[in-house]
Design an enzyme around this catalytic site. Structure first.
Site, PDB file in Angstrom:
ATOM      1  CG  ASP A  20      -1.728  -1.270   1.347  1.00  0.00           C
ATOM      2  OD1 ASP A  20      -2.173  -1.758   0.305  1.00  0.00           O
ATOM      3  OD2 ASP A  20      -1.853  -1.790   2.476  1.00  0.00           O
ATOM      4  CD  GLU A  21       4.854  -0.278   0.007  1.00  0.00           C
ATOM      5  OE1 GLU A  21       4.158  -0.667  -0.956  1.00  0.00           O
ATOM      6  OE2 GLU A  21       5.451  -1.064   0.766  1.00  0.00           O
ATOM      7  CE  LYS A  23       3.730  -2.668  -4.183  1.00  0.00           C
ATOM      8  NZ  LYS A  23       3.101  -2.363  -2.890  1.00  0.00           N
ATOM      9  CB  ALA A  46      -1.413  -7.216  -5.372  1.00  0.00           C
ATOM     10  N   GLY A  47      -3.536  -4.957  -4.660  1.00  0.00           N
ATOM     11  CA  GLY A  47      -4.504  -4.022  -5.230  1.00  0.00           C
ATOM     12  C   GLY A  47      -3.740  -2.778  -5.655  1.00  0.00           C
ATOM     13  CG  HIS A  48      -0.491  -2.881  -7.626  1.00  0.00           C
ATOM     14  ND1 HIS A  48       0.564  -3.512  -8.239  1.00  0.00           N
ATOM     15  CD2 HIS A  48      -0.373  -3.168  -6.309  1.00  0.00           C
ATOM     16  CE1 HIS A  48       1.290  -4.135  -7.311  1.00  0.00           C
ATOM     17  NE2 HIS A  48       0.736  -3.946  -6.142  1.00  0.00           N
ATOM     18  CD  GLN A 230       1.492  -9.210  -2.026  1.00  0.00           C
ATOM     19  OE1 GLN A 230       2.364  -9.879  -2.521  1.00  0.00           O
ATOM     20  NE2 GLN A 230       0.302  -9.098  -2.550  1.00  0.00           N
TER      21      GLN A 230
HETATM   22  P1  IMP Z   1      -2.403 -12.878   2.376  1.00  0.00           P
HETATM   23  O1  IMP Z   1      -1.348 -12.403   1.445  1.00  0.00           O
HETATM   24  O2  IMP Z   1      -3.803 -12.690   1.859  1.00  0.00           O
HETATM   25  O3  IMP Z   1      -2.175 -14.281   2.818  1.00  0.00           O
HETATM   26  O4  IMP Z   1      -2.353 -11.980   3.700  1.00  0.00           O
HETATM   27  C1  IMP Z   1      -1.243 -12.013   4.570  1.00  0.00           C
HETATM   28  C2  IMP Z   1      -0.943 -10.620   5.098  1.00  0.00           C
HETATM   29  O5  IMP Z   1      -0.450  -9.803   4.052  1.00  0.00           O
HETATM   30  C3  IMP Z   1      -2.174  -9.899   5.637  1.00  0.00           C
HETATM   31  O6  IMP Z   1      -1.771  -9.113   6.737  1.00  0.00           O
HETATM   32  C4  IMP Z   1      -2.589  -9.006   4.487  1.00  0.00           C
HETATM   33  O7  IMP Z   1      -3.316  -7.881   4.920  1.00  0.00           O
HETATM   34  C5  IMP Z   1      -1.242  -8.628   3.928  1.00  0.00           C
HETATM   35  N1  IMP Z   1      -1.277  -8.303   2.496  1.00  0.00           N
HETATM   36  C6  IMP Z   1      -1.330  -9.159   1.467  1.00  0.00           C
HETATM   37  N2  IMP Z   1      -1.306  -8.516   0.303  1.00  0.00           N
HETATM   38  C7  IMP Z   1      -1.227  -7.211   0.589  1.00  0.00           C
HETATM   39  C8  IMP Z   1      -1.114  -6.032  -0.215  1.00  0.00           C
HETATM   40  O8  IMP Z   1      -1.088  -6.068  -1.442  1.00  0.00           O
HETATM   41  N3  IMP Z   1      -1.044  -4.852   0.468  1.00  0.00           N
HETATM   42  C9  IMP Z   1      -1.040  -4.781   1.828  1.00  0.00           C
HETATM   43  N4  IMP Z   1      -1.109  -5.854   2.605  1.00  0.00           N
HETATM   44  C10 IMP Z   1      -1.203  -7.065   1.992  1.00  0.00           C
END
Ligand code: IMP
Length: 431
Positions: A20-21, A23, A46-48, A230
């Site tokens: 969430d920087e 990117k 991810a959500g870009h 991430q």
């Molecule tokens: P997972 O990747 O869904 O297994 O989640 C593991 C941890 O990574 C959790 O704390 C999520 O909130 C965090 N996380 C996963 N993907 C992202 C991302 O793209 N941005 C921010 N946090 C993420």
């Protein structure tokens, strides 16, 4: 007009914090000079986000650089793919007049996120109760676990239907037993096979040997932009395990997830937000609550782009960022969301950690140490002016903002090349 002359042949964008920087915006910006933009790890956790005039695009799987017409988007073998999400993203782009014919390539080696993966994730998250890890519930942990324990199913298999039916049925039968034992809805193998038959048809035109494509692109001196997802603080090995994601997000993941050797990377852009946020499980050494945290959350829209959950807020932690820069050999920095700090009378910056009165490094700290860590802060004077899109040169920024940014640059010993001053793709200052 300013040109991005510092973008060389192979560039990598990584997040130096917890994801969430911002990117997405930076990838979009640098992609104006790229021929290929490549995702190499993670999945639709991810959500870009890219904001163009009047439009907001959030990408979960398709590389965020795809909005540039000449860019070919590549989903490398290291990415885990939820085909339904991919299909929706393709449809969303089509609806907006962005065609993907010959512009989207997906590795046949990519592992597929299956409906039972979300169920398996649910087993663990529910069983942990209050101590749940706060994952995005997209099946990311279980799909990577299946991958390393030889239980994964890749696009290779899907394209060979007979193989797929066999592998899927076997895996689904095993997983259904687990789901049943924990009271979670089982999946219908028959219905899912029907669904996959349709998905297979729509995704097949994009599936290819992305390794060969990228190697050829390198031979032909094409510009390749690698899009990290991430952040380094979520890397499976280098985060505060188990508050992590399932993939590696450090530079080494490029080799694993695309076949490109890290030594071929010319530029590593480290993206850092002017403060810290974390969505999901904690801990965050510099987290704080109260009025200022609420204000930053609201002003900075600090809610997960994938899950909508409110993010924890903290001061910028240079101990973490220093580690992220070292492990990735960051060559250039990009600072985002400096505009969100406008209006604070004081801003704090974490310069290091102390544990039991002694200086400790991020890499030496385990999960149990973090709640006892005392961040060492330096306090800066804030600024009142709104930075959003109005200031064009670094010298236009308020003096105290310049001081904050220059300090970060000096502390890390890496040039800050871009200061992002607003969500729109045009709100940038080049330093
Ligand atoms: P997972 O990747 O869904 O297994 O989640 C593991 C941890 O990574 C959790 O704390 C999520 O909130 C965090 N996380 C996963 N993907 C992202 C991302 O793209 N941005 C921010 N946090 C993420």
């Amino acid at each position: 007009m300013y040109t991005l002359t510092f973008v060389s042949m192979i560039s990598l964008v990584i997040g130096t914090q917890w994801g969430d920087e911002g990117k997405g915006k930076i990838v979009d910006l640098l992609a104006s000079r790229a021929d290929y933009v490549v995702r190499f790890h993670g999945g639709n956790n991810a959500g870009h986000t890219v904001i163009t005039t009047g439009k907001i695009y959030t990408f979960h799987l398709i590389p965020a650089g795809i909005l540039h017409k000449k860019v070919v988007g590549v989903i490398g073998n290291g990415v885990v793919v939820d085909l339904e999400v991919l299909e929706q993203e393709i449809a969303m782009l089509k609806k907006n007049g962005i065609g993907l014919r010959n512009r989207l390539l997906i590795s046949e080696r990519s592992h597929l996120i299956m409906p039972y993966h979300k169920g398996v994730e649910e087993i663990y998250e529910r069983a942990r109760g209050k101590e749940s890890l706060g994952t995005t519930r997209r099946g990311i942990g279980p799909v990577y676990a299946d991958k390393v324990s030889y239980n994964g199913i890749r696009l290779f298999e899907l394209l060979n239907w007979k193989n797929f039916v066999e592998s899927f049925t076997f895996q689904a039968q095993v997983k259904n037993k687990m789901l049943k034992a924990f009271g979670i809805r089982q999946i219908s193998i028959k219905n899912e096979l029907e669904r996959f038959k349709k998905l297979r048809k729509s995704v097949a035109p994009y599936v290819t040997d992305t390794f060969s494509v990228l190697q050829k692109a390198i031979e032909n001196k094409k510009n390749i932009l690698l899009e990290g997802a991430q952040g380094i603080m979520l890397d499976n090995d280098w985060s505060l395990y188990p508050y992590t994601t399932a993939s590696n997000s450090v530079v080494g993941a490029v080799n694993i997830g695309t076949g490109i050797h890290p030594s071929s990377i010319n530029k590593v852009f480290g993206v850092l937000k002017a403060y810290n946020t974390r969505v999901g499980g904690r801990p965050v050494p510099t987290e704080f609550n109260g009025k200022i945290a609420d204000l930053l959350r609201k002003k900075g829209a600090e809610f997960g782009a994938t899950t909508g959950r409110p993010r924890a807020i903290g001061w910028l932690d240079l101990e973490e960022v220093k580690f992220a820069c070292k492990i990735n050999k960051v060559t250039d920095l990009v600072i985002t969301k400096a505009d969100i700090l406008s209006g604070l009378s004081e801003i704090r910056l974490c310069l290091g950690y102390q544990l039991n009165g002694k200086k400790v490094s991020y890499s030496s700290c385990g999960l149990s140490d973090v709640p006892r860590i005392k961040p060492v802060y330096k306090t800066f004077e804030g600024w009142k002016e709104d930075l959003n899109g109005k200031m064009k040169k670094f010298s236009d920024l308020p003096k105290s903002c310049q001081k904050y940014i220059n300090f970060i640059e000096d502390f890390l010993g890496i040039p800050i090349k871009i200061v992002s001053t607003g969500p729109d793709r045009k709100s940038n200052i080049y330093k």
